[in-house]
Design a protein around this motif. Structure first.
Motif, PDB file in Angstrom:
ATOM      1  N   THR A  29       0.833  -1.208   0.000  1.00  0.00           N
ATOM      2  CA  THR A  29       0.000   0.000   0.000  1.00  0.00           C
ATOM      3  C   THR A  29       0.862   1.250   0.000  1.00  0.00           C
ATOM      4  O   THR A  29       0.588   2.206  -0.736  1.00  0.00           O
ATOM      5  CB  THR A  29      -0.946  -0.007   1.214  1.00  0.00           C
ATOM      6  N   MET A  30       1.908   1.254   0.811  1.00  0.00           N
ATOM      7  CA  MET A  30       2.783   2.428   0.901  1.00  0.00           C
ATOM      8  C   MET A  30       3.489   2.689  -0.428  1.00  0.00           C
ATOM      9  O   MET A  30       3.558   3.844  -0.879  1.00  0.00           O
ATOM     10  CB  MET A  30       3.816   2.240   2.016  1.00  0.00           C
ATOM     11  N   ILE A  31       3.993   1.656  -1.071  1.00  0.00           N
ATOM     12  CA  ILE A  31       4.669   1.808  -2.364  1.00  0.00           C
ATOM     13  C   ILE A  31       3.691   2.346  -3.408  1.00  0.00           C
ATOM     14  O   ILE A  31       4.003   3.257  -4.168  1.00  0.00           O
ATOM     15  CB  ILE A  31       5.292   0.472  -2.812  1.00  0.00           C
ATOM     16  N   THR A  32       2.478   1.800  -3.421  1.00  0.00           N
ATOM     17  CA  THR A  32       1.468   2.252  -4.379  1.00  0.00           C
ATOM     18  C   THR A  32       1.083   3.704  -4.124  1.00  0.00           C
ATOM     19  O   THR A  32       0.926   4.482  -5.072  1.00  0.00           O
ATOM     20  CB  THR A  32       0.224   1.342  -4.306  1.00  0.00           C
ATOM     21  N   VAL A  33       0.945   4.094  -2.870  1.00  0.00           N
ATOM     22  CA  VAL A  33       0.598   5.478  -2.539  1.00  0.00           C
ATOM     23  C   VAL A  33       1.706   6.428  -3.000  1.00  0.00           C
ATOM     24  O   VAL A  33       1.429   7.489  -3.565  1.00  0.00           O
ATOM     25  CB  VAL A  33       0.315   5.628  -1.026  1.00  0.00           C
ATOM     26  N   VAL A  34       2.951   6.054  -2.795  1.00  0.00           N
ATOM     27  CA  VAL A  34       4.070   6.902  -3.222  1.00  0.00           C
ATOM     28  C   VAL A  34       4.051   7.079  -4.740  1.00  0.00           C
ATOM     29  O   VAL A  34       4.189   8.201  -5.253  1.00  0.00           O
ATOM     30  CB  VAL A  34       5.420   6.320  -2.742  1.00  0.00           C
ATOM     31  N   ILE A  35       3.857   5.981  -5.471  1.00  0.00           N
ATOM     32  CA  ILE A  35       3.806   6.057  -6.934  1.00  0.00           C
ATOM     33  C   ILE A  35       2.609   6.897  -7.373  1.00  0.00           C
ATOM     34  O   ILE A  35       2.715   7.730  -8.284  1.00  0.00           O
ATOM     35  CB  ILE A  35       3.748   4.644  -7.560  1.00  0.00           C
ATOM     36  N   LEU A  36       1.464   6.731  -6.726  1.00  0.00           N
ATOM     37  CA  LEU A  36       0.272   7.507  -7.063  1.00  0.00           C
ATOM     38  C   LEU A  36       0.489   8.996  -6.813  1.00  0.00           C
ATOM     39  O   LEU A  36       0.095   9.832  -7.621  1.00  0.00           O
ATOM     40  CB  LEU A  36      -0.927   6.995  -6.276  1.00  0.00           C
ATOM     41  N   VAL A  37       1.136   9.321  -5.709  1.00  0.00           N
ATOM     42  CA  VAL A  37       1.445  10.729  -5.412  1.00  0.00           C
ATOM     43  C   VAL A  37       2.362  11.306  -6.484  1.00  0.00           C
ATOM     44  O   VAL A  37       2.183  12.451  -6.918  1.00  0.00           O
ATOM     45  CB  VAL A  37       2.054  10.873  -3.998  1.00  0.00           C
ATOM     46  N   LEU A  38       3.340  10.539  -6.934  1.00  0.00           N
ATOM     47  CA  LEU A  38       4.226  11.011  -8.002  1.00  0.00           C
ATOM     48  C   LEU A  38       3.449  11.278  -9.285  1.00  0.00           C
ATOM     49  O   LEU A  38       3.643  12.314  -9.933  1.00  0.00           O
ATOM     50  CB  LEU A  38       5.341  10.000  -8.258  1.00  0.00           C
ATOM     51  N   VAL A  39       2.548  10.369  -9.649  1.00  0.00           N
ATOM     52  CA  VAL A  39       1.750  10.549 -10.868  1.00  0.00           C
ATOM     53  C   VAL A  39       0.839  11.770 -10.731  1.00  0.00           C
ATOM     54  O   VAL A  39       0.751  12.599 -11.639  1.00  0.00           O
ATOM     55  CB  VAL A  39       0.946   9.270 -11.184  1.00  0.00           C
ATOM     56  N   LEU A  40       0.169  11.904  -9.589  1.00  0.00           N
ATOM     57  CA  LEU A  40      -0.726  13.052  -9.381  1.00  0.00           C
ATOM     58  C   LEU A  40       0.052  14.370  -9.326  1.00  0.00           C
ATOM     59  O   LEU A  40      -0.450  15.406  -9.785  1.00  0.00           O
ATOM     60  CB  LEU A  40      -1.555  12.852  -8.114  1.00  0.00           C
ATOM     61  N   SER A  41       1.258  14.335  -8.803  1.00  0.00           N
ATOM     62  CA  SER A  41       2.097  15.542  -8.807  1.00  0.00           C
ATOM     63  C   SER A  41       2.459  15.942 -10.227  1.00  0.00           C
ATOM     64  O   SER A  41       2.457  17.128 -10.570  1.00  0.00           O
ATOM     65  CB  SER A  41       3.373  15.312  -8.002  1.00  0.00           C
ATOM     66  N   ALA A  42       2.753  14.964 -11.063  1.00  0.00           N
ATOM     67  CA  ALA A  42       3.057  15.251 -12.470  1.00  0.00           C
ATOM     68  C   ALA A  42       1.838  15.839 -13.172  1.00  0.00           C
ATOM     69  O   ALA A  42       1.960  16.780 -13.966  1.00  0.00           O
ATOM     70  CB  ALA A  42       3.524  13.986 -13.177  1.00  0.00           C
ATOM     71  N   VAL A  43       0.661  15.323 -12.869  1.00  0.00           N
ATOM     72  CA  VAL A  43      -0.574  15.850 -13.456  1.00  0.00           C
ATOM     73  C   VAL A  43      -0.785  17.300 -13.016  1.00  0.00           C
ATOM     74  O   VAL A  43      -1.104  18.168 -13.839  1.00  0.00           O
ATOM     75  CB  VAL A  43      -1.780  14.972 -13.056  1.00  0.00           C
ATOM     76  N   ALA A  44      -0.599  17.577 -11.738  1.00  0.00           N
ATOM     77  CA  ALA A  44      -0.779  18.937 -11.216  1.00  0.00           C
ATOM     78  C   ALA A  44       0.239  19.896 -11.835  1.00  0.00           C
ATOM     79  O   ALA A  44      -0.106  21.018 -12.210  1.00  0.00           O
ATOM     80  CB  ALA A  44      -0.658  18.949  -9.696  1.00  0.00           C
ATOM     81  N   PHE A  45       1.486  19.463 -11.947  1.00  0.00           N
ATOM     82  CA  PHE A  45       2.508  20.314 -12.554  1.00  0.00           C
ATOM     83  C   PHE A  45       2.183  20.602 -14.012  1.00  0.00           C
ATOM     84  O   PHE A  45       2.340  21.722 -14.483  1.00  0.00           O
ATOM     85  CB  PHE A  45       3.882  19.665 -12.444  1.00  0.00           C
ATOM     86  N   ASN A  46       1.712  19.590 -14.730  1.00  0.00           N
ATOM     87  CA  ASN A  46       1.351  19.774 -16.127  1.00  0.00           C
ATOM     88  C   ASN A  46       0.205  20.769 -16.269  1.00  0.00           C
ATOM     89  O   ASN A  46       0.227  21.629 -17.156  1.00  0.00           O
ATOM     90  CB  ASN A  46       0.977  18.425 -16.751  1.00  0.00           C
TER      91      ASN A  46
END
Length: 109
Positions: A29-46
């Motif tokens: 769960t922790m690994i998936t949350v970290v990866i999800l946060v990275l993807v959502l951060s990229a979306v927000a930056f874009n």
């Protein structure tokens, strides 16, 4: 579309972790949350970058329509400035009080 693909990849990543690793549920769960946060951060930056770019292009369009735009409290128009399209920078014209002054279009409203 790319955002959906990113979320699908995160989902497949989680499934791979779930079925092919011996990690605990908490670690997965922790690994998936970290990866999800990275993807959502990229979306927000874009989204932020697109908003900034659209604002800058809107300022350039107004300038090209012979309208006055505000940049850092300075009025910018065709009579006082030219624009460098390569860098989207306003450059003060000769024989004006702003001669040689350079102002980035991204700092304008």
């Amino acid at each position: 579309m790319a955002y959906i693909a990113g979320l699908v990849i995160v989902g497949f990543f989680f499934l791979a972790l779930h079925y092919f690793t011996e990690l605990t549920r908490k670690e997965k769960t922790m690994i998936t949350v970290v990866i999800l946060v990275l993807v959502l951060s990229a979306v927000a930056f874009n989204a932020y970058s697109n908003t900034q770019r659209d604002n800058m292009l809107n300022v350039v369009m107004k300038f090209n329509q012979n309208k006055t735009v505000q940049c850092n409290g300075i009025d910018i128009n065709n009579s006082n400035y030219t624009i460098s399209i390569g860098t989207y920078t306003f450059i003060g014209k000769e024989n004006t009080p702003n001669y040689g002054q350079m102002i980035s279009a991204s700092s304008c409203e």
